[in-house]
Write a protein that holds these residues in place. Structure first.
Motif, short mmCIF file in Angstrom:
data_model
loop_
_atom_site.label_atom_id
_atom_site.label_comp_id
_atom_site.label_asym_id
_atom_site.label_seq_id
_atom_site.Cartn_x
_atom_site.Cartn_y
_atom_site.Cartn_z
N LYS A 368 4.29 3.66 -37.15
CA LYS A 368 3.79 4.48 -37.51
C LYS A 368 3.24 5.01 -38.58
O LYS A 368 4.53 6.23 -39.12
N GLU A 369 1.93 5.16 -39.10
CA GLU A 369 1.78 6.24 -40.35
C GLU A 369 2.15 7.77 -40.00
O GLU A 369 3.02 8.07 -41.11
N ASN A 370 2.23 8.18 -38.96
CA ASN A 370 2.10 9.24 -38.67
C ASN A 370 3.74 9.95 -38.88
O ASN A 370 4.00 11.12 -39.19
N PHE A 372 6.47 8.19 -40.34
CA PHE A 372 6.44 8.21 -41.67
C PHE A 372 6.95 9.64 -42.19
O PHE A 372 7.35 9.87 -43.35
N LYS A 373 5.16 10.37 -41.86
CA LYS A 373 4.81 11.11 -42.90
C LYS A 373 5.32 12.87 -42.18
O LYS A 373 6.18 13.41 -43.82
N TYR A 392 10.13 6.91 -47.81
CA TYR A 392 9.03 6.52 -48.69
C TYR A 392 9.61 5.11 -48.88
O TYR A 392 8.29 4.25 -49.16
N TYR A 395 8.56 3.12 -45.83
CA TYR A 395 7.11 2.88 -45.73
C TYR A 395 5.98 2.37 -46.95
O TYR A 395 5.57 1.83 -46.20
N LYS A 398 7.20 -1.09 -45.55
CA LYS A 398 6.24 -1.44 -43.50
C LYS A 398 4.72 -1.71 -44.18
O LYS A 398 3.94 -2.28 -43.65
N MET A 399 3.93 -1.04 -45.34
CA MET A 399 2.65 -0.38 -45.88
C MET A 399 2.68 -0.85 -47.19
O MET A 399 2.35 0.28 -47.79
N ASN A 402 -0.68 0.50 -48.58
CA ASN A 402 -1.16 2.06 -48.88
C ASN A 402 -0.89 2.89 -49.25
O ASN A 402 -0.14 2.98 -50.06
N ALA A 405 0.90 5.88 -49.29
CA ALA A 405 2.14 6.29 -49.45
C ALA A 405 2.73 6.48 -51.14
O ALA A 405 3.65 6.52 -51.08
#
Length: 690
Positions: A368-370, A372-373, A392, A395, A398-399, A402, A405
């Motif tokens: 999930k994005e959050n 990674f962040k 990253y 990240y 995966k996306m 985005n 990112a």
């Protein structure tokens, strides 16, 4: 039987008592089970004061019908009325031998009380509770003793009830009455102990669902006689019972669970709170849809925070986080908040390896994005740039769509001074086909080049972006960029002279005008009218700002409005037009609708029918002027000249100031039409004179 009764009563009314008795006796031979016949027979004897005959009738009636209470009541009442107390007592004793209902015993006791025989009445109560050991019997006995002001005997009756009655007969009503009795006797401690005993016994027994009245009475008692602590305990118990009842109706009402837990956290010990938390988190939503889990997951969050902050139990906190991660169906959906909270907990426990392991599992299981962040933020706080680069990389792998990112990755490289890496990341991101917000990525790329003083690169980026999209906002941004940095490259020196700075300001505006002109031509070729208007508004604002800046500058020459007037001359005229509206099939015409269109002065294509519309408007105005002139004078000659003058005044109306040729042609045509308007005015005046 009714005929027999009427016949017997008629004979009695004729003073023929023997005949009346004969009639009633023959009626009893017919149906001795009829109660009305017995009652009429006995009433006839009593009205005529034949007491012995009436006694014989009642005796026969109660012998044949011992379960008919009416016969016993009237028989005993008759004996009492004639003063035969012993006979009445004998009747009651015979009646009690049949073990009647409570009302019969009450009648016997009231009879003895009318005779002031209290001991006999108490003995009857003893026989009563011995034959009918019920809660109602003991309560009547105790209240009777209390009315006689025998508090000790009344308390003894209550105590005997608690010890002698069957557990099913020890109801809430009995215990509440006992407690109220002690309260009336000013024995508050006794009453409190009875209430507590009642709550303990009834809640643990078969009557656990029937204690609501008892709890209300206990709370009211504590409010009247208790201390602050006891009152609070009573209220908490009431609220706890309320929440339990609500949860029995709907166990998945998580808002009720939150209120219940908040109550226990403020009033109970840790074990009780953990019990409620465990009950709450056991109610897992039956449907694997995230909207049903949003409230539920906060039960785990609050549970973990309670164990860490209030209970100070690290091991239990770790178990709570582990349980929450096991319950969530990560293949369907997940909650990044739980992963991040668990990792931050491990960081607070100075176990960085466990935190990295948790976040790595979160990325691997759901990505999930959050997460990674949060992982990048954690490693950045630790100063681990290489780990941030690895995260990253995962990240954007995966996306890849985005833009945030890509942008954050490039900004990280720019922050650590790796401009080449950042530029390469931006280029790789710009080459992606499917991006969610490409405008933010290009904006960040251009800002990066500007911050690096690579203005030629930024200008090239604008050119590439215009080749891709050609949006009006890109043209405006490019023009404003040229207005700020135009005419300068990446090798500008800070030691430029004053003359070079002045000429640079002029070149900036010239570069911006070139971009505005080019954008205007491109949008014009594409037929985008609203976008052209938006570009012209931005161009006008830029020219006005430049003119104002030149006005307050140190130059001796006054600023020129030539460029600003040229831009304003390009602004379109807004007109209202109509067009047909069709149904969904595209064939059926539903009617017409009005819409606004823009007519630019430099458009080569004119609107069809516009010249005819202009001529009609001019003729209408000329006719109105002629009519006004004829109305103001009575002289036909002066009127005609007035019409001519009015018409000539009207032909000076210019529908388009930028088109001189069309203006002259319209003027000539309107002058030709003025004669017609004058003739029309003459005819109108002649008609008025007639």
């Amino acid at each position: 039987i009714g005929i027999w009764c009427k016949y017997g009563l008629w004979e009695a009314s004729q003073k023929e008592y023997e005949r009346a008795r004969s009639v009633f006796e023959r009626g009893l031979d017919v149906d001795y089970r009829n109660q009305t016949l017995w009652l009429k027979y006995a009433d006839m004897e009593m009205k005529n004061k034949f007491v012995n005959h009436a006694r014989n009738v009642w005796d026969r009636a109660v012998t044949l019908h011992p379960r008919v209470d009416t016969f016993w009541y009237k028989y005993s009442y008759m004996e009492e009325m004639v003063g035969a107390i012993d006979n009445a007592r004998t009747v009651f004793d015979r009646w009690m031998a049949w073990e009647p209902e409570d009302l019969a015993w009450a009648a016997y006791i009231k009879f003895e009380m009318r005779q002031n025989q209290i001991d006999r009445a108490r003995a009857i109560y003893e026989r009563y509770i011995a034959l009918l050991p019920t809660c109602r019997a003991y309560l009547k006995y105790a209240k009777w003793e209390e009315n006689l002001h025998q508090k000790a005997l009344a308390r003894g009756v209550y105590e005997r009830a608690l010890s002698e009655l069957h557990p099913h007969e020890r109801t809430e009503k009995l215990l509440v009455s006992f407690a109220r009795f002690e309260e009336r006797c000013k024995e508050t401690e006794r009453a409190r102990m009875i209430y507590q005993y009642a709550l303990t016994q009834l809640e643990s027994g078969d009557q656990s669902d029937d204690v609501s009245e008892l709890k209300k009475e206990f709370i009211a008692f504590e409010k009247r006689h208790g201390s602050k602590h006891s009152i609070e305990n009573a209220i908490v118990s009431q609220r706890r019972e309320h929440y339990n009842n609500l949860l029995q109706d709907d166990v998945f009402n998580y808002d009720t669970w939150f209120d219940f837990i908040r109550l226990e956290e403020s009033e109970s010990d840790a074990e009780t709170v953990r019990t409620v938390y465990n009950r709450a988190v056991a109610c897992v939503p039956p449907v694997q849809e995230k909207r049903y889990w949003r409230r539920y997951i906060y039960l785990w969050v609050n549970y973990a925070l309670y164990e860490e902050l209030l209970a100070k139990d690290t091991a239990r906190t770790r178990e709570v986080y582990r349980g929450a991660l096991q319950v969530i169906p990560h293949k369907v959906f997940t909650f990044g908040k739980i992963w991040l909270m668990a990792a931050h907990f491990e960081v607070r426990q100075k176990d960085l390896a466990a935190a990295r392991k948790l976040l790595g599992q979160g990325i691997g299981m759901c990505g999930k994005e959050n997460i990674f962040k949060g992982y990048v933020e954690l490693e950045l706080q630790m100063g681990e740039i290489e780990r941030c680069r690895s995260i990253y990389a995962k990240y954007i792998e995966k996306m890849p769509h985005n833009c945030a990112a890509w942008r954050n990755f490039a900004q990280l490289e720019a922050t650590v001074g790796e401009a080449t890496r950042a530029r390469a990341i931006y280029e790789l991101a710009a080459s992606q086909v499917d991006l969610d917000m490409p405008e933010t990525l290009w904006r960040a790329y251009i800002d990066f080049e500007v911050s690096e003083a690579e203005l030629d690169r930024a200008r090239a980026l604008y050119e590439r972006l215009l080749e891709r999209s050609g949006h009006v906002k890109v043209w405006i941004a490019f023009a404003l960029f040229e207005l700020e940095y135009g005419g300068s490259g990446s090798d500008n020196s800070e030691n430029s002279s004053a003359e070079e700075s002045k000429s640079g300001a002029v070149s900036h505006m010239e570069a911006a005008r070139a971009v505005f002109n080019k954008g205007y031509d491109v949008l014009k070729s594409q037929g985008l009218k609203e976008e052209r208007l938006l570009l012209l508004e931005s161009w006008r604002d830029a020219e006005a700002a430049a003119l104002q800046q030149a006005a307050v500058g140190e130059g001796e020459e006054a600023p020129s409005r030539e460029h600003l007037n040229a831009v304003e001359g390009r602004f379109p005229r807004k007109i209202k037009m109509k067009r047909a509206v069709f149904a969904e099939d595209g064939v059926t015409e539903l009617g017409q609708e009005e819409y606004f269109d823009y007519i630019f002065p430099d458009d080569e294509k004119k609107i069809v029918g516009m010249k005819l519309l202009e001529q009609a408007m001019m003729w209408k105005k000329a006719a109105a002027a002629a009519a006004a002139a004829n109305a103001s004078t009575n002289d036909d000659g002066e009127g005609n000249s007035g019409v001519q003058g009015g018409a000539e005044g009207e032909i000076d109306i210019d529908m388009d100031a930028s088109d001189n040729e069309s203006h002259s042609s319209r003027s000539s045509k309107s002058s030709n039409n003025s004669g017609d308007a004058s003739a029309l005015g003459k005819r109108k005046n002649e008609n008025n004179d007639d």
